[in-house]
Write an enzyme that holds these catalytic residues in place. Structure first.
Site, mmCIF file in Angstrom:
data_model
loop_
_atom_site.group_PDB
_atom_site.id
_atom_site.type_symbol
_atom_site.label_atom_id
_atom_site.label_comp_id
_atom_site.label_asym_id
_atom_site.label_seq_id
_atom_site.Cartn_x
_atom_site.Cartn_y
_atom_site.Cartn_z
ATOM 1 N N ASP A 67 29.451 40.054 37.915
ATOM 2 C CA ASP A 67 29.008 38.952 36.294
ATOM 3 C C ASP A 67 27.334 39.235 36.642
ATOM 4 O O ASP A 67 27.471 38.294 37.261
ATOM 5 C CB ASP A 67 30.064 37.718 36.695
ATOM 6 C CG ASP A 67 31.627 38.235 35.574
ATOM 7 O OD1 ASP A 67 31.561 39.335 35.311
ATOM 8 O OD2 ASP A 67 31.381 36.786 35.715
ATOM 9 N N ASP B 187 39.733 38.815 26.929
ATOM 10 C CA ASP B 187 39.189 36.851 27.724
ATOM 11 C C ASP B 187 40.606 35.776 27.395
ATOM 12 O O ASP B 187 40.298 35.217 26.251
ATOM 13 C CB ASP B 187 37.972 36.601 27.762
ATOM 14 C CG ASP B 187 36.871 37.174 27.854
ATOM 15 O OD1 ASP B 187 36.942 38.198 29.526
ATOM 16 O OD2 ASP B 187 36.215 37.534 27.331
HETATM 17 O O1 1PR Z 1 31.966 39.651 24.418
HETATM 18 O O2 1PR Z 1 31.387 42.215 24.534
HETATM 19 O O3 1PR Z 1 30.045 41.398 24.704
HETATM 20 O O4 1PR Z 1 31.338 41.036 26.881
HETATM 21 C C1 1PR Z 1 31.863 39.899 28.041
HETATM 22 C C2 1PR Z 1 32.290 40.385 28.709
HETATM 23 O O5 1PR Z 1 31.539 39.206 29.751
HETATM 24 C C3 1PR Z 1 33.538 40.503 28.841
HETATM 25 O O6 1PR Z 1 33.957 41.538 29.103
HETATM 26 C C4 1PR Z 1 33.912 38.800 29.048
HETATM 27 O O7 1PR Z 1 34.983 38.884 29.789
HETATM 28 C C5 1PR Z 1 32.730 38.329 30.290
HETATM 29 N N1 1PR Z 1 32.378 37.113 30.650
HETATM 30 C C6 1PR Z 1 30.911 36.277 29.020
HETATM 31 N N2 1PR Z 1 31.434 35.482 29.573
HETATM 32 C C7 1PR Z 1 31.907 35.203 31.076
HETATM 33 C C8 1PR Z 1 32.185 33.813 31.596
HETATM 34 O O8 1PR Z 1 32.253 33.540 33.129
HETATM 35 N N3 1PR Z 1 31.268 32.880 31.559
HETATM 36 N N4 1PR Z 1 32.847 36.355 32.763
HETATM 37 C C9 1PR Z 1 32.132 36.637 31.403
HETATM 38 C C10 1PR Z 1 33.813 37.146 32.651
HETATM 39 C C11 1PR Z 1 36.048 37.406 34.471
HETATM 40 C C12 1PR Z 1 36.004 38.422 35.586
HETATM 41 C C13 1PR Z 1 35.968 37.621 36.622
HETATM 42 C C14 1PR Z 1 37.772 37.946 37.013
HETATM 43 C C15 1PR Z 1 37.826 37.613 38.713
HETATM 44 N N5 1PR Z 1 34.599 36.818 33.793
HETATM 45 O O9 1PR Z 1 34.834 39.321 35.289
HETATM 46 O O10 1PR Z 1 34.727 38.236 37.410
HETATM 47 O O11 1PR Z 1 37.564 36.186 36.292
HETATM 48 O O12 1PR Z 1 37.235 36.089 39.399
HETATM 49 P P1 1PR Z 1 37.487 35.787 40.010
HETATM 50 O O13 1PR Z 1 38.022 36.846 41.362
HETATM 51 O O14 1PR Z 1 36.570 35.045 40.882
HETATM 52 O O15 1PR Z 1 38.693 35.135 39.593
HETATM 53 P P2 1PR Z 1 31.545 40.704 25.241
#
Ligand code: 1PR
Length: 554
Positions: free
Chosen positions: A249, A404
């Site tokens: 991320d 999400d």
């Molecule tokens: O909506 O098309 O602009 O895409 C934004 C992207 O960014 C989406 O794929 C969304 O999942 C991601 N995103 C947005 N905000 C966050 C955040 O964390 N604040 N991250 C985010 C999503 C989730 C996974 C993470 C897993 C594994 N992160 O990518 O890596 O949950 O984590 P873990 O193994 O530590 O539990 P758009």
């Protein structure tokens, strides 16, 4: 000198990088005459069969290519570059291929296995050749929905088969003409070695029955002749591996640096500051070396700004693809956009820039939710969504939907129109039913779309894979949300990546055993070095789950 036949669709940057990395010089085919002037020709077909053949026709390349192939000169086709050597494909009825090899390319049948065939699989080698020598126990990265079948008429060409449901042709060679269905430039060091053998000429003369490509008259005669028995080396079926994906991320921190961060249930701040877990290019390289089967970058704040203005993110991709030779996915901000000066950009413009910078797949999050709402209102897709447009041009396999979701508990299924499951994890008020609400903008806003509807509609519109996060489990380390994952997995026939909550190696075995997903993704445990990728793979292997060797990184 290597000549590259790139007709401008999809990610050929990785192949260029792989060739340069191996120390070879590259020139582009720019006109039909360049084909016959080439010393060694490499053809990385990209996109659909029909689109590839039309492009070759338009550019006047078909006849010189046929002549080059008929003369048996050094040729290496990749993926569609293999398929176009056949007479035609079910993918594009009525479109004639280069017709050097007898047979029609056909779609994988619908069934228990997800289509596309996307991931790492082995080769069952038929002939003793330098191209594939010693690769019997290696795995290579495949991504395709159509495949060529081994028949008595084309058996003289077949070097290897691969099994996915039934078997298909995964490599061909006749004299100096060779092609592979897998992507050597995305298959780690083992893939690079196959590529090197072609580039260096080491593979040219090594076929046991080394022959030039037959001229058309000979070819016609050959079509009628009885097949010679193949020189079978092994009859052990190849085994398709489950993929382990490292996810980064990425966002700019408060001092303006692009960093890898990681949230707890999407909150990436600790004591007010954005957590900084490292530099994106360095971490991606580390995961490649440690045996990650794929790397995903999510630009998590791209919804705020125009992503094409985010040059550092594009630079991260460019630099990563210089020395990371496994598939790269990038997500964040893929949608239509109007910049501050009123210039309009389509989602295709944004995705195109990511592909040109080295992405193999793009992932769409928030925009997929609004697309599903529009499809609901219209009754069907009208071709205008980012999913449809990108899938049409770059192929379904290039479009990942990042979901999400968070749990919304209800007392009984009648209390909502959404797809409800009965859950073994009761809600705060003892509820035993829930639905999975898709959120947008990094979990900041909810929606009326549930994850099952989203996955189904996006599959229909042409998405090739689902990346299934869970806000409830993200960063918790307590294991994947198996109920969510099983529900989405059984709703679609495209591959599903389980994400969020991995804490120990056994969680990976559990998600594969209990939900049947094709891939599992983790972030926190890899970034904090709590669990190395190799340990995850050792656990999976001990539990009888097929994986690619973890130490295949380079
Ligand atoms: O909506 O098309 O602009 O895409 C934004 C992207 O960014 C989406 O794929 C969304 O999942 C991601 N995103 C947005 N905000 C966050 C955040 O964390 N604040 N991250 C985010 C999503 C989730 C996974 C993470 C897993 C594994 N992160 O990518 O890596 O949950 O984590 P873990 O193994 O530590 O539990 P758009």
């Amino acid at each position: 000198m290597i000549s590259l036949l790139d007709y401008g669709a999809g990610n050929v940057r990785s192949l260029r990088n792989a060739i340069t990395h191996l120390g070879f010089e590259l020139i582009d085919i720019a006109r039909p005459d360049d084909i016959l002037a080439a010393e060694r020709l490499i053809f990385p077909g990209v996109g659909a069969f029909g689109a590839a053949m039309h492009r070759l026709q338009q550019l006047g390349y078909v006849e010189p290519l046929r002549e080059y192939l008929a003369a048996g000169r050094p040729f290496f086709g990749i993926c569609i570059g293999l398929q176009t050597l056949f007479e035609g494909s079910e993918e594009s009825p009525g479109v004639r291929g280069l017709a050097v090899i007898p047979g029609l390319v056909q779609r994988f049948p619908a069934g228990a296995l997800s289509v596309p065939h996307m991931g790492w699989n082995g080769l069952r080698i038929f002939r003793d050749t330098a191209l594939l020598q010693g690769t019997d126990s290696d795995k290579f990265y495949f991504v395709h929905s159509y495949r060529a079948l081994h028949t008595s008429e084309n058996t003289d060409w077949v070097l290897s088969e691969t099994d996915y449901g039934s078997s298909f042709v995964s490599a061909i060679q006749r004299g100096h003409v060779m092609a592979v269905q897998f992507h050597p430039e995305k298959s780690g060091p083992r893939g690079l070695e196959v590529l090197r053998r072609f580039l260096s000429g080491d593979a040219d003369a090594a076929s046991a029955d080394h022959q030039a490509v037959p001229r058309p008259a000979e070819q016609a005669a050959m079509l009628g002749k009885a097949a010679s028995a193949p020189d079978i080396r092994s009859d052990t079926p190849t085994r398709f591996a489950k993929r382990i994906i490292a996810c980064l991320d990425v966002r700019t921190n408060d001092t303006g640096d692009l960093v890898v961060t990681k949230g707890d249930q999407y909150d990436v701040r600790e004591a007010g500051a954005v957590r900084n877990l490292g530099k994106p290019v360095d971490l991606a390289r580390r995961y490649y070396q440690e045996g990650a089967d794929e790397i995903t970058f999510l630009n998590i704040t791209a919804f705020r700004d125009f992503p094409l203005a985010d040059q550092p993110m594009l630079e991260v991709l460019r630099r990563t693809s210089e020395n990371v030779f496994v598939p790269l996915t990038i997500g964040g901000g893929i949608r239509a956009f109007t910049d501050t000066e009123g210039r309009a950009y389509s989602a295709l413009d944004v995705a195109g820039e990511y592909f040109r910078s080295g992405a193999d797949k793009i992932s769409i999050g928030s925009d997929a939710v609004s697309t599903v709402q529009q499809v609901r209102a219209l009754g069907s897709g009208d071709g205008s969504s980012a999913i449809e447009q990108i899938a049409e041009l770059y192929g379904n396999q290039a479009v990942v939907i990042s979901v999400d979701p968070r749990r919304v508990y209800v007392m009984s299924p009648e209390h909502t129109e959404r797809q409800v499951i009965e859950t073994s994890i009761p809600g705060p008020n003892g509820e035993s039913f829930c639905w999975f609400q898709c959120t947008v903008k990094g979990g900041r806003e909810g929606s009326d779309v549930d994850a099952i509807e989203l996955a189904r509609v996006c599959e229909r519109l042409g998405a090739g894979e689902i990346l299934l996060n869970s806000i409830d489990r993200d960063g918790t380390g307590i294991g994947f949300d198996l109920e969510l994952i099983a529900a989405v997995r059984s709703a679609v026939s495209i591959p599903v990546i389980a994400s969020s909550g991995a804490g120990i190696p056994r969680h990976f075995s559990e998600v594969f055993e209990r939900t049947g997903v094709e891939a599992a993704l983790a972030a926190g445990i890899f970034h904090r070095r709590e669990v190395p990728i190799e340990e995850v793979k050792l656990r999976l292997r001990a539990d009888g789950i097929e994986v690619r060797e973890a130490n295949d990184g380079g």
